[in-house]
Design an enzyme around this catalytic site. Structure first.
Site, mmCIF file in Angstrom:
data_model
loop_
_atom_site.group_PDB
_atom_site.id
_atom_site.type_symbol
_atom_site.label_atom_id
_atom_site.label_comp_id
_atom_site.label_asym_id
_atom_site.label_seq_id
_atom_site.Cartn_x
_atom_site.Cartn_y
_atom_site.Cartn_z
ATOM 1 C CG ASP A 79 -3.650 8.769 -12.506
ATOM 2 O OD1 ASP A 79 -4.076 8.197 -11.478
ATOM 3 O OD2 ASP A 79 -4.396 9.323 -13.323
ATOM 4 C CG ASP A 139 -2.037 1.002 1.105
ATOM 5 O OD1 ASP A 139 -3.088 0.612 0.582
ATOM 6 O OD2 ASP A 139 -1.866 2.163 1.506
ATOM 7 C CB ILE A 140 1.032 4.230 -2.238
ATOM 8 C CG1 ILE A 140 1.288 3.362 -3.475
ATOM 9 C CG2 ILE A 140 1.871 5.507 -2.312
ATOM 10 C CD1 ILE A 140 0.859 4.010 -4.781
ATOM 11 C CG ASN A 153 -4.334 11.328 -5.593
ATOM 12 O OD1 ASN A 153 -3.581 11.400 -6.559
ATOM 13 N ND2 ASN A 153 -5.006 10.226 -5.302
ATOM 14 C CD GLU A 213 -4.844 3.890 -1.680
ATOM 15 O OE1 GLU A 213 -5.251 4.225 -0.573
ATOM 16 O OE2 GLU A 213 -5.553 3.952 -2.708
#
Length: 339
Positions: free
Chosen positions: A232, A215-216, A223, A258
């Site tokens: 993106d 997971d980012i 964002n 993500e």
């Protein structure tokens, strides 16, 4: 149908984001995407109403989706009212993930039925094409002019059949890959995981398979700060880096906005941990920047689970998801191996 899965995933991630951060902005995906996905299930019901078999499954999808939203809202409400341990216990049971899997399976059933109908239509088109060729062949005996006309007609039919085959191939490709990254999408990744678990069971080796959920960290902040195009670009960069770092036999997929996942067959826990650490460090040193030249720093958290004798894919996902939850609670930017 893929939009319904994405909406369900966003609702689930919104619930997890709120539990981890207490940031109520994470509830927006749960409330907005959750209701949006519910509207899509009703639209699906309307689209398949002419097929009684499809209609039964579509009604079931709508019912399961509504039950999943009720479960997520129950967990959020428990957390809001201070019953955090109770909320965490409900998360660890994996009911949310299981509900999502049921929805995905039923959507796959609808898609499979649509594919069968498309094949039947294609077979009918081919039969008509063959009949047309035979008819044109008979006409060719009437003279050179009619022969030329028959050749042109046959060529047009063959081009139409070839074009239809290309369309079917492209539809299959889109059904299996994530549009943004080119990685396996959730449906294809889960099918690959089921196959890998089945192979591990046949081989009888408890160290034959590992699963990583990635997971980012703070992706919403990326964002919000730099805009969705930058988000993106980060997702594409992580996808490319993941494919470069892992082995050729490993499968990398994008499960959600993500969230990524990797299947590592024939891989011991120690080797899997080293691979995930190598990927974490590679992502941490990515040279990403805005068009203005401003650098973007990205880190990831990883939950890692290894195959245990008699495991099912769902059990591995639940352990990896719990380990990922622990990694994010432990200040992020780290790999956690499931107990």
């Amino acid at each position: 149908m893929q939009d319904i899965e994405i909406a369900a995933l966003n609702a689930l991630r919104g619930e997890r984001g709120y539990l981890l951060t207490n940031d109520t902005s994470y509830l927006e995906p749960l409330n907005v995407d959750g209701q949006g996905g519910l509207a899509l299930t009703r639209e699906l019901t309307s689209l398949v109403k002419e097929d009684s078999r499809q209609l039964v499954v579509a009604h079931s999808v709508e019912r399961d989706y509504r039950n999943m939203l009720t479960l997520l809202q129950t967990i959020v409400q428990a957390h809001k009212t201070g019953a955090k341990d109770e909320a965490l216990t409900m998360v660890r049971t994996g009911e949310g993930r299981l509900a999502l899997k049921k929805i995905s399976a039923k959507l796959a059933q609808v898609a499979e039925r649509e594919t069968i109908l498309l094949r039947e239509q294609s077979a009918l088109a081919r039969d008509r094409a063959e009949a047309s060729e035979a008819y044109q062949y008979v006409l060719s005996s009437a003279g050179l002019a009619l022969m030329l006309l028959a050749g042109l007609a046959v060529g047009a039919v063959r081009r139409a059949v070839a074009a239809e085959a290309r369309v079917r191939t492209e539809l299959r490709r889109r059904a299996m890959t994530d549009e943004l990254t080119g990685l396996a999408n959730r449906r294809e990744f889960m099918a690959s995981l089921d196959r890998a678990v089945a192979t591990a069971k046949r081989n009888g080796s408890p160290l034959a398979l590992a699963l990583a959920l990635i997971d980012i960290d703070h992706f919403k902040r990326i964002n919000d700060t730099y805009g969705h195009p930058a988000g993106d670009a980060v997702i594409r960069a992580i996808a490319t880096t993941s494919v470069d770092v892992v082995r050729a036999q490993d499968t990398v997929g994008r499960l959600d906005g993500e969230e990524f996942a990797i299947i590592l067959p024939n891989c011991s826990p120690g080797d899997a941990f080293v691979c995930c650490e190598r990927l974490r460090m590679a992502i941490g040193t990515l040279d990403l920047e805005m068009e203005t030249g401003e650098p973007i720093c990205v880190t990831v958290s990883t939950g890692l689970a290894t195959y245990l004798s008699g495991d099912a894919a769902e059990a591995m996902i639940e352990r990896a998801d719990a380990a990922l939850y622990d990694a994010k609670n432990a200040a992020r930017d780290r790999v956690k191996l499931a107990a």
